[in-house]
Enzyme design. Structure first.
Site, short mmCIF file in Angstrom:
data_model
loop_
_atom_site.label_atom_id
_atom_site.label_comp_id
_atom_site.label_asym_id
_atom_site.label_seq_id
_atom_site.Cartn_x
_atom_site.Cartn_y
_atom_site.Cartn_z
N GLU A 32 0.66 -1.20 0.08
CA GLU A 32 0.09 0.09 -0.19
C GLU A 32 0.79 0.92 -0.12
O GLU A 32 0.22 2.15 -0.83
CB GLU A 32 -1.02 -0.22 1.22
CG GLU A 32 -1.97 -1.09 0.91
CD GLU A 32 -3.14 -0.83 -0.14
OE1 GLU A 32 -3.30 0.44 -0.44
OE2 GLU A 32 -3.35 -1.52 -0.79
N TYR A 115 -6.51 5.91 5.11
CA TYR A 115 -6.48 5.10 4.01
C TYR A 115 -5.31 3.84 4.08
O TYR A 115 -5.71 2.40 3.43
CB TYR A 115 -5.63 6.04 2.60
CG TYR A 115 -5.60 4.41 1.17
CD1 TYR A 115 -6.76 4.34 0.88
CD2 TYR A 115 -3.96 4.45 1.18
CE1 TYR A 115 -6.22 3.53 -0.41
CE2 TYR A 115 -4.06 3.23 0.45
CZ TYR A 115 -5.12 2.38 -0.52
OH TYR A 115 -4.65 2.02 -1.27
N ASP A 133 -9.73 5.25 -1.82
CA ASP A 133 -8.27 5.67 -1.97
C ASP A 133 -9.16 6.53 -3.91
O ASP A 133 -10.53 6.87 -3.76
CB ASP A 133 -7.90 5.53 -3.28
CG ASP A 133 -7.39 3.73 -4.04
OD1 ASP A 133 -9.16 4.06 -4.61
OD2 ASP A 133 -7.50 3.39 -5.03
#
Ligand code: SF4
Length: 354
Positions: A32, A115, A133
């Site tokens: 990520e 996030y 996102d």
């Protein structure tokens, strides 16, 4: 209903990516961080390099900052690499090397925002928390024809609320990955593939033939222009470099001695700049030649870089003690910006032609 269709589509169409075959929060977290603002094709080799070198969060925590920066080189947003290291060390020191399991705990860590916390908690631990996102906001803005800009704070809250409302509470991780993948593969920023979309019959923008109107965005300021002058001083197979310490995009990277000016200058103008004179121990006579100029685009800045070769009959000494003299052959051991890398490529080409 909506989530079910997206999940069914995902099961048949998803890309086989290595971080999707694991529940290990360390691997999910690494992917990520790397994939934020980086395309999958560009991020994949970095992911493999990181997990090969640092197999666990403990191994990463033991790394030194310069090694991590070197591995990160080329990805941009270098503070993400430093923050990643800080997070790894926090997990080792405060959590016995085990990633916290909940969103609320994860978000307390340095460098982990909403996030990333939602991604780790839902992908690794199946916590019911929507990941929002750019892909997800775009898909939602079109499905529900939402005019609120996706990058306004009101918009961010609104998209998070909707994403959580439609989330399949039994399969949150799967649902999050599915909607992200739909945004990446079908509901693309330009020319979305609506004919192949599993939710087109529920998509307001598609039904109104106004897909191109979504998402709405607040326009950002134009990037500012910067004129940066770099000095390549080669003496007995050594050059001067310096590590950038100010809190900005290239913090931690190594670069040539340099300073900014108001515009692009020629050799004569540059040696008459006060910043130039202040770099050296005493007034010397230099031979100076502009060898390489390039325009380098960053998100918030357009850099017009000029590289000057500098030589003298005497040994050139710089005043600032932070400058390091390094062997030219060792320069590849240091983490450098993409801009510096372009200059090094130019140098290689140039010396190969000799
Ligand atoms: Fe996106 Fe088109 Fe699908 Fe709507 S129908 S979600 S605009 S790809």
């Amino acid at each position: 209903m909506l989530s079910k269709e997206i999940i069914n589509w995902y099961k048949k169409n998803k890309r086989d990516l290595p971080w999707r075959n694991t529940n290990d929060p360390y691997f999910i977290w690494l992917s990520e961080i790397i994939l934020q603002q980086t395309r999958v094709e560009q991020g994949l080799p970095y992911y493999h390099k990181f997990i090969a070198k640092y197999k666990t969060v403990k191994k990463l925590a033991e790394a030194n900052n310069d090694d991590v920066m070197k591995l990160w080189q080329g990805l941009g947003y270098y503070n993400r690499a430093s923050n990643m290291l800080k997070t790894a060390r926090e997990i080792v020191e405060n959590y016995q090397s085990v990633f916290p399991k909940t969103y609320e705990e994860l978000i307390k860590l340095t460098g982990i925002g909403p996030y990333t916390a939602a991604a780790i908690s839902s992908f690794a631990y199946n916590e019911s928390r929507a990941v929002v996102d750019g892909n997800v906001s775009r898909v939602l803005s079109r499905i529900f024809a939402i005019e609120e800009p996706i990058n306004s704070s009101k918009g961010k809250n609104l998209f998070e609320k909707i994403a959580n409302e439609i989330l399949d509470k039994k399969n949150p991780g799967l649902n999050n990955q599915a909607i992200m993948e739909l945004g990446a593969l079908v509901c693309k920023p330009r020319q979305p593939l609506c004919d192949n979309c599993p939710v087109r019959l529920n998509c307001e923008a598609f039904k109104k033939n106004s897909v191109q109107d979504f998402p709405q965005k607040i326009k950002k300021n134009k990037p500012r222009n910067r004129f940066v002058n770099y000095f390549y001083i080669e003496q007995n197979n050594t050059i001067y470099i310096i590590q950038r310490t100010e809190k900005q995009i290239w913090k931690g990277l190594f670069e040539l001695p340099n300073f900014d000016t108001e515009s692009s200058l020629n050799e004569f103008e540059i040696i008459n700049q006060i910043d130039f004179k202040n770099m050296f121990q005493k007034s010397e006579t230099f031979q100076i030649k502009k060898t390489f100029s390039i325009k380098h685009q960053l998100t918030h800045q357009t850099i017009y870089a000029n590289f000057f070769n500098l030589s003298s009959s005497k040994k050139i000494k710089l005043i600032n003690e932070s400058y390091m003299l390094v062997d030219i052959g060792d320069i590849n051991k240091y983490a450098v910006s993409r801009l510096f890398d372009k200059f090094l490529n130019y140098l290689n080409l140039h010396s190969n032609k000799k």
